[in-house]
Structures are given as structure tokens and as C-alpha cells.
Design an enzyme around this catalytic site. Structure first.
Site, mmCIF file in Angstrom:
data_model
loop_
_atom_site.group_PDB
_atom_site.id
_atom_site.type_symbol
_atom_site.label_atom_id
_atom_site.label_comp_id
_atom_site.label_asym_id
_atom_site.label_seq_id
_atom_site.Cartn_x
_atom_site.Cartn_y
_atom_site.Cartn_z
ATOM 1 N N ARG A 198 1.165 -8.777 -14.279
ATOM 2 C CA ARG A 198 0.371 -8.201 -13.178
ATOM 3 C C ARG A 198 -0.049 -6.779 -13.525
ATOM 4 O O ARG A 198 -1.164 -6.358 -13.218
ATOM 5 C CB ARG A 198 1.173 -8.233 -11.869
ATOM 6 C CG ARG A 198 1.247 -9.637 -11.262
ATOM 7 C CD ARG A 198 2.406 -9.790 -10.312
ATOM 8 N NE ARG A 198 2.257 -9.047 -9.075
ATOM 9 C CZ ARG A 198 3.245 -8.828 -8.221
ATOM 10 N NH1 ARG A 198 4.467 -9.277 -8.484
ATOM 11 N NH2 ARG A 198 3.031 -8.162 -7.121
ATOM 12 N N LYS A 243 0.892 -0.621 -1.234
ATOM 13 C CA LYS A 243 -0.328 -0.784 -0.440
ATOM 14 C C LYS A 243 -0.053 -1.561 0.853
ATOM 15 O O LYS A 243 -0.511 -1.166 1.920
ATOM 16 C CB LYS A 243 -1.403 -1.540 -1.253
ATOM 17 C CG LYS A 243 -1.788 -0.839 -2.555
ATOM 18 C CD LYS A 243 -2.895 -1.585 -3.282
ATOM 19 C CE LYS A 243 -2.529 -2.979 -3.746
ATOM 20 N NZ LYS A 243 -1.566 -3.020 -4.867
ATOM 21 N N ARG A 248 12.992 -6.694 -5.264
ATOM 22 C CA ARG A 248 12.425 -7.072 -3.981
ATOM 23 C C ARG A 248 12.852 -8.486 -3.595
ATOM 24 O O ARG A 248 12.993 -9.357 -4.433
ATOM 25 C CB ARG A 248 10.898 -7.000 -4.108
ATOM 26 C CG ARG A 248 10.159 -7.127 -2.820
ATOM 27 C CD ARG A 248 8.804 -6.482 -2.913
ATOM 28 N NE ARG A 248 7.788 -7.376 -3.463
ATOM 29 C CZ ARG A 248 6.483 -7.130 -3.372
ATOM 30 N NH1 ARG A 248 6.044 -6.030 -2.785
ATOM 31 N NH2 ARG A 248 5.618 -7.964 -3.906
ATOM 32 N N ARG A 268 -10.430 -5.766 -6.762
ATOM 33 C CA ARG A 268 -9.507 -5.743 -7.895
ATOM 34 C C ARG A 268 -10.224 -5.884 -9.228
ATOM 35 O O ARG A 268 -9.596 -5.819 -10.269
ATOM 36 C CB ARG A 268 -8.544 -6.910 -7.735
ATOM 37 C CG ARG A 268 -7.072 -6.536 -7.715
ATOM 38 C CD ARG A 268 -6.330 -7.836 -7.470
ATOM 39 N NE ARG A 268 -4.924 -7.742 -7.608
ATOM 40 C CZ ARG A 268 -4.087 -7.573 -6.594
ATOM 41 N NH1 ARG A 268 -4.542 -7.380 -5.379
ATOM 42 N NH2 ARG A 268 -2.798 -7.574 -6.803
ATOM 43 N N ARG A 283 10.280 -13.405 -4.704
ATOM 44 C CA ARG A 283 8.927 -13.969 -4.695
ATOM 45 C C ARG A 283 8.604 -14.406 -6.124
ATOM 46 O O ARG A 283 8.926 -13.690 -7.067
ATOM 47 C CB ARG A 283 7.942 -12.886 -4.232
ATOM 48 C CG ARG A 283 6.686 -13.434 -3.609
ATOM 49 C CD ARG A 283 5.885 -12.322 -2.987
ATOM 50 N NE ARG A 283 4.863 -11.818 -3.884
ATOM 51 C CZ ARG A 283 4.011 -10.848 -3.570
ATOM 52 N NH1 ARG A 283 4.087 -10.274 -2.390
ATOM 53 N NH2 ARG A 283 3.095 -10.447 -4.422
HETATM 54 P P1 ADP Z 1 0.302 -7.059 -5.647
HETATM 55 O O1 ADP Z 1 -0.759 -6.070 -5.234
HETATM 56 O O2 ADP Z 1 1.673 -6.536 -5.407
HETATM 57 O O3 ADP Z 1 0.069 -7.648 -7.020
HETATM 58 P P2 ADP Z 1 -0.784 -9.069 -3.885
HETATM 59 O O4 ADP Z 1 -0.016 -9.715 -2.818
HETATM 60 O O5 ADP Z 1 -1.887 -8.118 -3.499
HETATM 61 O O6 ADP Z 1 0.318 -8.321 -4.734
HETATM 62 O O7 ADP Z 1 -1.429 -10.145 -4.875
HETATM 63 C C1 ADP Z 1 -0.696 -11.226 -5.383
HETATM 64 C C2 ADP Z 1 -1.570 -12.077 -6.322
HETATM 65 O O8 ADP Z 1 -2.707 -12.588 -5.582
HETATM 66 C C3 ADP Z 1 -2.208 -11.310 -7.477
HETATM 67 O O9 ADP Z 1 -1.326 -11.196 -8.593
HETATM 68 C C4 ADP Z 1 -3.443 -12.203 -7.777
HETATM 69 O O10 ADP Z 1 -3.075 -13.364 -8.482
HETATM 70 C C5 ADP Z 1 -3.886 -12.632 -6.399
HETATM 71 N N1 ADP Z 1 -4.892 -11.697 -5.812
HETATM 72 C C6 ADP Z 1 -4.709 -10.891 -4.730
HETATM 73 N N2 ADP Z 1 -5.825 -10.176 -4.463
HETATM 74 C C7 ADP Z 1 -6.743 -10.539 -5.405
HETATM 75 C C8 ADP Z 1 -8.081 -10.150 -5.699
HETATM 76 N N3 ADP Z 1 -8.722 -9.235 -4.952
HETATM 77 N N4 ADP Z 1 -8.699 -10.717 -6.761
HETATM 78 C C9 ADP Z 1 -8.094 -11.648 -7.514
HETATM 79 N N5 ADP Z 1 -6.827 -12.052 -7.325
HETATM 80 C C10 ADP Z 1 -6.142 -11.511 -6.273
#
Ligand code: ADP
Length: 228
Positions: free
Chosen positions: A174, A17, A130, A92, A163
Site C-alpha cells: 500500500r 485520514k 490495528r 488517489r 484487517r
Molecule cells: P488506507 O487509506 O488506509 O489505505 P482505505 O480504506 O482508504 O485505506 O483503502 C483501502 C483500499 O481500498 C486501498 O488499498 C485500495 O485498494 C482501495 N481504494 C480506496 N480508495 C481508492 C481509490 N480512490 N482509488 C483506488 N483504490 C482505492
């Protein structure tokens, strides 16, 4: 009446994404809104919200809806989002999607959902290979985006790190959070009338995926049929 476009990039962690959002924001002239990036900035700044969410993020769980909803609501109101915006990592949960649906309807914003489909085994391989620059945040993978010099950032020469939440056991958490809390969001958005497209997110270069998305949303917004 405001009819700025919104592209909701949907898909599991590691489906690309962020990569797609970065490629598309230039081409489409839309702001890139990544809740993951915004939350990581708050953690790095060490402010109260950052301290409260750091542990949740490190364990692969989801940050509470009210915090994320407020952040996104404020971000959408920024001037650079006036011509449209790409949502990366939001909504999410169904509660986030309900709030977003309200905001989009109230502000007459038209939205299209693109679901990036990637096999979970590919995701685990992608995320555990990564690397990130601890200084500027640039992301690399073993391929196709490997750095010129192994384990060193192309931009500022810092030694790359894994990371925190890309460790395999956290990736599995996740994916679990995605299955239980995020996957139902797609059905919610479909049911609310937003056009939803499945796009294959593996087996071809990111640029080819971006071109397909550009064509889809070009047609969608040109036809005037996006949800408003
Ligand atoms: P990815 O999509 O690869 O998991 P992100 O960078 O989008 O990575 O998100 C990293 C972390 O940030 C998630 O595992 C969560 O803990 C938090 N996070 C991100 N976006 C949201 C959201 N919309 N609602 C709740 N937690 C979020």
C-alpha cells in the site's frame, strides 16, 4: 450559485485520514466520503463490483479509476453532501484528481487540501497493531484507541481481527502504491490552484490535529480564497 466546501484529506495509508474525517464531520457539518469504506461495503455485500475488487484490495493495489470515479460522482450528488463533504482516500491517482478537478469546477465547489504527514515507520507500527471488529467495523489500535477489554469490540463484544490489508507485507504494498501513484496527486492539486496545507499527523492526540485542521479550513473558507 453553489459554493459548498470540500475538504480533501490527503496522506499515506494509516496517516489518520479516517480518524480525522470522523472527528471533523460533526464539527463542520460535512458528509464523510471514504472510498475505502464504500469499497469494503461492496466487497461485504458480495455484489459484482465487490467481487471484482476484493482481490485487488487484499493485495494492497488500487481499484480501477473508472469504478472509483463513478462511485464518488454518485456519492457527491447525495442530499447529505449538499452542505459540503470531506474526501477521505480520494483522489488517489492523477487520473482521479483530473476528474475531481472537473467536477469541482463545473459544480463551483470550493476545495482545500490537507496533507497529513506521518513517518513510514510510524505507519507500519500503527497499521500492524490495528484491530477491527468483524461485525460493526470499529477500528482500534494498541494506543490511544485501545478497547476497554483486550481484543474485544467495545460496542458489540465481537472478537477483534486484523484487517486483511493491515498485514505487514500488504502495508508495504500500500505504501508503494502511495509513493508511485498517489504522492504525485498533491503536486497536481497544487498546480491546479487548490490551497494545500501540510499538517503533522503524529506525536499528538487526534483531537489536537483536528483542531488545527478546523482552524485552517475555517480561515480558508472565511477568506473566500478557496478554489471555485
Ligand atoms: P488506507 O487509506 O488506509 O489505505 P482505505 O480504506 O482508504 O485505506 O483503502 C483501502 C483500499 O481500498 C486501498 O488499498 C485500495 O485498494 C482501495 N481504494 C480506496 N480508495 C481508492 C481509490 N480512490 N482509488 C483506488 N483504490 C482505492
Amino acid at each position: 450559485m453553489n459554493s459548498r466546501p470540500c475538504l480533501i484529506l490527503f496522506g499515506p495509508p494509516g496517516s489518520g485520514k479516517g480518524t480525522q474525517a470522523k472527528l471533523l464531520r460533526q464539527a463542520l457539518g460535512m458528509a464523510h466520503i471514504s472510498t475505502g469504506d464504500m469499497l469494503r461495503e461492496r466487497v461485504a455485500s458480495g455484489d459484482q463490483l465487490g467481487q471484482a475488487v476484493a482481490g485487488i484490495m487484499q493485495s494492497g493495489g488500487l481499484v480501477p479509476d473508472e469504478l472509483v470515479n463513478r462511485m464518488v460522482d454518485d456519492r457527491i450528488a447525495q442530499p447529505d453532501a449538499a452542505n459540503g463533504f470531506i474526501l477521505d482516500g480520494y483522489p488517489r491517482t492523477v487520473a482521479q484528481a483530473r476528474l475531481l478537478d472537473c467536477v469541482l469546477r463545473t459544480q463551483h465547489i470550493r476545495a482545500v487540501v490537507v496533507h497529513l504527514k506521518v513517518d513510514y515507520n510510524v505507519i507500519i507500527a500503527r497499521l500492524s497493531g490495528r484491530r477491527q471488529c468483524p461485525n460493526c467495523g470499529a477500528l482500534y489500535s494498541l494506543s490511544p484507541n485501545s478497547p476497554a477489554v483486550s481484543e474485544v469490540c467495545d460496542y458489540d463484544g465481537s472478537k477483534l481481527i486484523v484487517r486483511d490489508d493491515d498485514r505487514e507485507e500488504v502495508v508495504v504494498q500500500r505504501l508503494k502504491a502511495y509513493d508511485s501513484q498517489t504522492a504525485p496527486v498533491l503536486e497536481f492539486l497544487r498546480g491546479a490552484g487548490y490551497p494545500c496545507y501540510d499538517v503533522q499527523g503524529e506525536g499528538r492526540p487526534p483531537q489536537a490535529i483536528a483542531r488545527e485542521i478546523e482552524e485552517l479550513i475555517g480561515k480558508e473558507f472565511a477568506s473566500g480564497s478557496g478554489q471555485a
